[in-house]
Design an enzyme around this catalytic site. Structure first.
Site, PDB file in Angstrom:
ATOM      1  N   ASP A  41      -9.251   6.255 -13.010  1.00  0.00           N
ATOM      2  CA  ASP A  41      -9.821   6.224 -11.657  1.00  0.00           C
ATOM      3  C   ASP A  41     -10.956   5.204 -11.714  1.00  0.00           C
ATOM      4  O   ASP A  41     -11.897   5.370 -12.502  1.00  0.00           O
ATOM      5  CB  ASP A  41     -10.357   7.627 -11.308  1.00  0.00           C
ATOM      6  CG  ASP A  41     -11.003   7.690  -9.928  1.00  0.00           C
ATOM      7  OD1 ASP A  41     -11.417   6.642  -9.406  1.00  0.00           O
ATOM      8  OD2 ASP A  41     -11.098   8.805  -9.389  1.00  0.00           O
TER       9      ASP A  41
ATOM     10  N   ASN B 221      -6.080  -4.038  -9.438  1.00  0.00           N
ATOM     11  CA  ASN B 221      -5.331  -3.913  -8.189  1.00  0.00           C
ATOM     12  C   ASN B 221      -5.806  -2.754  -7.313  1.00  0.00           C
ATOM     13  O   ASN B 221      -5.735  -2.817  -6.090  1.00  0.00           O
ATOM     14  CB  ASN B 221      -3.843  -3.727  -8.544  1.00  0.00           C
ATOM     15  CG  ASN B 221      -3.029  -3.274  -7.343  1.00  0.00           C
ATOM     16  OD1 ASN B 221      -2.789  -4.038  -6.425  1.00  0.00           O
ATOM     17  ND2 ASN B 221      -2.627  -1.996  -7.340  1.00  0.00           N
TER      18      ASN B 221
ATOM     19  N   SER C 159      -7.553  -9.738  -4.694  1.00  0.00           N
ATOM     20  CA  SER C 159      -8.466  -9.894  -3.571  1.00  0.00           C
ATOM     21  C   SER C 159      -7.650  -9.722  -2.300  1.00  0.00           C
ATOM     22  O   SER C 159      -6.898  -8.739  -2.146  1.00  0.00           O
ATOM     23  CB  SER C 159      -9.143 -11.272  -3.669  1.00  0.00           C
ATOM     24  OG  SER C 159      -9.929 -11.542  -2.556  1.00  0.00           O
TER      25      SER C 159
ATOM     26  N   TYR D 130     -14.164  -3.664   4.908  1.00  0.00           N
ATOM     27  CA  TYR D 130     -13.123  -4.111   3.964  1.00  0.00           C
ATOM     28  C   TYR D 130     -13.326  -5.595   3.617  1.00  0.00           C
ATOM     29  O   TYR D 130     -13.302  -5.978   2.440  1.00  0.00           O
ATOM     30  CB  TYR D 130     -11.735  -3.873   4.572  1.00  0.00           C
ATOM     31  CG  TYR D 130     -10.604  -4.331   3.677  1.00  0.00           C
ATOM     32  CD1 TYR D 130     -10.285  -3.641   2.513  1.00  0.00           C
ATOM     33  CD2 TYR D 130      -9.854  -5.467   3.992  1.00  0.00           C
ATOM     34  CE1 TYR D 130      -9.252  -4.070   1.677  1.00  0.00           C
ATOM     35  CE2 TYR D 130      -8.815  -5.895   3.169  1.00  0.00           C
ATOM     36  CZ  TYR D 130      -8.520  -5.196   2.020  1.00  0.00           C
ATOM     37  OH  TYR D 130      -7.500  -5.624   1.203  1.00  0.00           O
TER      38      TYR D 130
ATOM     39  N   LYS E  58     -13.980  -7.558  -0.055  1.00  0.00           N
ATOM     40  CA  LYS E  58     -13.132  -8.623  -0.629  1.00  0.00           C
ATOM     41  C   LYS E  58     -13.899  -9.954  -0.726  1.00  0.00           C
ATOM     42  O   LYS E  58     -13.671 -10.727  -1.662  1.00  0.00           O
ATOM     43  CB  LYS E  58     -11.830  -8.762   0.174  1.00  0.00           C
ATOM     44  CG  LYS E  58     -10.916  -7.533   0.088  1.00  0.00           C
ATOM     45  CD  LYS E  58     -10.417  -7.253  -1.335  1.00  0.00           C
ATOM     46  CE  LYS E  58      -9.418  -6.109  -1.404  1.00  0.00           C
ATOM     47  NZ  LYS E  58      -8.935  -5.815  -2.748  1.00  0.00           N
TER      48      LYS E  58
HETATM   49  P1  NAP Z   1      -1.289   0.985  -1.695  1.00  0.00           P
HETATM   50  O1  NAP Z   1       0.191   1.053  -1.739  1.00  0.00           O
HETATM   51  O2  NAP Z   1      -2.020   1.924  -0.821  1.00  0.00           O
HETATM   52  O3  NAP Z   1      -1.824   1.049  -3.193  1.00  0.00           O
HETATM   53  C1  NAP Z   1      -3.171   1.247  -3.494  1.00  0.00           C
HETATM   54  C2  NAP Z   1      -3.267   1.770  -4.911  1.00  0.00           C
HETATM   55  O4  NAP Z   1      -4.666   1.862  -5.263  1.00  0.00           O
HETATM   56  C3  NAP Z   1      -2.678   3.178  -5.061  1.00  0.00           C
HETATM   57  O5  NAP Z   1      -1.976   3.240  -6.284  1.00  0.00           O
HETATM   58  C4  NAP Z   1      -3.912   4.059  -5.111  1.00  0.00           C
HETATM   59  O6  NAP Z   1      -3.737   5.243  -5.870  1.00  0.00           O
HETATM   60  C5  NAP Z   1      -4.855   3.146  -5.863  1.00  0.00           C
HETATM   61  N1  NAP Z   1      -6.243   3.584  -5.803  1.00  0.00           N
HETATM   62  C6  NAP Z   1      -7.028   3.817  -4.724  1.00  0.00           C
HETATM   63  N2  NAP Z   1      -8.245   4.245  -5.112  1.00  0.00           N
HETATM   64  C7  NAP Z   1      -8.228   4.296  -6.482  1.00  0.00           C
HETATM   65  C8  NAP Z   1      -9.162   4.653  -7.470  1.00  0.00           C
HETATM   66  N3  NAP Z   1     -10.389   5.107  -7.151  1.00  0.00           N
HETATM   67  N4  NAP Z   1      -8.811   4.548  -8.776  1.00  0.00           N
HETATM   68  C9  NAP Z   1      -7.579   4.120  -9.134  1.00  0.00           C
HETATM   69  N5  NAP Z   1      -6.629   3.801  -8.234  1.00  0.00           N
HETATM   70  C10 NAP Z   1      -6.952   3.881  -6.918  1.00  0.00           C
HETATM   71  O7  NAP Z   1      -1.760  -0.465  -1.168  1.00  0.00           O
HETATM   72  P2  NAP Z   1      -1.517  -1.951  -1.744  1.00  0.00           P
HETATM   73  O8  NAP Z   1      -1.304  -2.804  -0.566  1.00  0.00           O
HETATM   74  O9  NAP Z   1      -0.522  -1.960  -2.822  1.00  0.00           O
HETATM   75  O10 NAP Z   1      -2.976  -2.271  -2.296  1.00  0.00           O
HETATM   76  C11 NAP Z   1      -3.219  -2.803  -3.577  1.00  0.00           C
HETATM   77  C12 NAP Z   1      -4.310  -3.856  -3.495  1.00  0.00           C
HETATM   78  O11 NAP Z   1      -3.876  -4.938  -2.684  1.00  0.00           O
HETATM   79  C13 NAP Z   1      -5.627  -3.366  -2.882  1.00  0.00           C
HETATM   80  O12 NAP Z   1      -6.709  -3.861  -3.627  1.00  0.00           O
HETATM   81  C14 NAP Z   1      -5.606  -3.987  -1.495  1.00  0.00           C
HETATM   82  O13 NAP Z   1      -6.903  -4.199  -0.985  1.00  0.00           O
HETATM   83  C15 NAP Z   1      -4.891  -5.301  -1.779  1.00  0.00           C
HETATM   84  N6  NAP Z   1      -4.296  -5.970  -0.626  1.00  0.00           N
HETATM   85  C16 NAP Z   1      -3.321  -5.371   0.111  1.00  0.00           C
HETATM   86  C17 NAP Z   1      -2.787  -6.043   1.202  1.00  0.00           C
HETATM   87  C18 NAP Z   1      -1.718  -5.439   2.066  1.00  0.00           C
HETATM   88  O14 NAP Z   1      -1.468  -5.973   3.176  1.00  0.00           O
HETATM   89  N7  NAP Z   1      -1.028  -4.394   1.647  1.00  0.00           N
HETATM   90  C19 NAP Z   1      -3.249  -7.328   1.527  1.00  0.00           C
HETATM   91  C20 NAP Z   1      -4.248  -7.900   0.767  1.00  0.00           C
HETATM   92  C21 NAP Z   1      -4.768  -7.221  -0.322  1.00  0.00           C
HETATM   93  P3  NAP Z   1      -3.585   6.745  -5.262  1.00  0.00           P
HETATM   94  O15 NAP Z   1      -2.108   6.993  -5.163  1.00  0.00           O
HETATM   95  O16 NAP Z   1      -4.255   7.610  -6.260  1.00  0.00           O
HETATM   96  O17 NAP Z   1      -4.263   6.740  -3.912  1.00  0.00           O
END
Ligand code: NAP
Length: 271
Positions: free
Chosen positions: A54, A81, A132, A146, A150
């Site tokens: 975590d 990530n 990022s 947010y 970033k």
């Molecule tokens: P996601 O499917 O919601 O995945 C987020 C992951 O982060 C989940 O595995 C979640 O685990 C984990 N997490 C949250 N808080 C945590 C903590 N305290 N310790 C460890 N793990 C934790 O969303 P995603 O889109 O794949 O996001 C991954 C990254 O990409 C993030 O940094 C996000 O800001 C970035 N991003 C996403 C997008 C987009 O459009 N999707 C665009 C730009 C950047 P749990 O299952 O335990 O909640």
């Protein structure tokens, strides 16, 4: 010898897709999660090992990195990530909401980065990949906190790369555009004031337009492939934009004035 990569936040989305991408390419993959006992999707891969981590809990980071070091000797690449997005009206955001967002997206990423450096410097090098966002360079409405996290990740990483180059530790930033993951579902924290409807029309207009953007959004595999390129391309390229229309928007932000960029965003969201 097989290389080892540690990835945070692998229970869904970009993290999960990145585990699978590197596992299929033959790497040792350390998939870390807050609750790894629930995970079954990686059972098919005997080169994927699950560990608890975590990012808001320093002890869990130190314990897992130590355990991985003992089991594998080195960690070649760490992917920061784990993260989520708070959106909505800033005036309704409590200190607790803001602090939790920073504790995960910024301080969590910094903790993992620091512990990774302590391991990589004596081992003679490594690479740290920060997930990022295009939202680390450009902004949209209702994502003030947010974006602040970033933008912080971008500045932190860019400065840090100068002092780590001498130790052969590379830092890279991945800047995804909109990607279909749980980010917009279970991970989302939406905030608006309870005592006024003053923001309702703005929020409705924004959400309607945002849904249209998501219709063309790509899946997390495209980001996983970009991370693989960043890790293996042998260059010192720092930033990798991925996920349409992210790369194009980043170029537009560079060439447009503030005035024109703000006008473009307002027009696209009918604000
Ligand atoms: P996601 O499917 O919601 O995945 C987020 C992951 O982060 C989940 O595995 C979640 O685990 C984990 N997490 C949250 N808080 C945590 C903590 N305290 N310790 C460890 N793990 C934790 O969303 P995603 O889109 O794949 O996001 C991954 C990254 O990409 C993030 O940094 C996000 O800001 C970035 N991003 C996403 C997008 C987009 O459009 N999707 C665009 C730009 C950047 P749990 O299952 O335990 O909640």
């Amino acid at each position: 010898m097989k290389k080892t990569i540690l990835i945070t936040g692998t229970s869904s989305g970009i993290g999960k897709a990145t585990v699978i991408e590197f596992a299929e390419k033959g790497w040792n993959v350390i998939a870390t999660q807050r609750n790894p006992e629930k995970e079954t999707d990686f059972n098919a891969y005997n080169n994927v090992k699950l560990y608890p981590l975590d990012v808001t809990n320093l002890n869990s980071i130190v314990t897992t990195i130590q355990a991985v070091k003992e089991a594998f000797g080195t960690i070649d690449v760490v992917v920061n990530n784990a993260g989520y997005g708070v959106d909505g009206a800033f005036e309704a955001m409590t200190d607790e909401i803001i602090e939790k967002q920073f504790n995960t997206n910024v301080f969590g990423l910094m903790r993992v980065t620091r512990e990774a450096i302590k391991l990589m410097r004596p081992q003679g090098g490594g690479m740290i990949i920060q997930i990022s966002s295009m939202g680390g360079k450009i902004t949209f409405p209702l994502y003030s906190i947010y974006h602040a996290t970033k933008f912080a990740v971008e500045g932190f990483t860019e400065s840090l790369h100068y002092e780590l180059a001498q130790f052969n530790i590379k830092l890279k930033l991945i800047e995804p555009g909109p990607i279909v993951t749980d980010f917009y579902g279970r991970s989302r924290q939406f905030v608006k004031p309870n005592d006024t409807d003053a923001y309702d029309s703005f929020i409705t207009k924004f959400n309607d337009a945002a849904q249209n953007v998501m219709k063309d959004a790509e899946g997390p595999e495209v980001v996983a492939k970009t991370i693989y390129t960043a890790v293996t391309d042998g260059t010192n390229t720092m930033r990798y934009a991925v996920g349409k229309p992210g790369p194009m928007l980043l170029i537009l932000r560079k060439i447009l004035s503030d005035k024109l960029y703000f006008l473009m965003v307002r027009k696209s969201y009918k604000l």
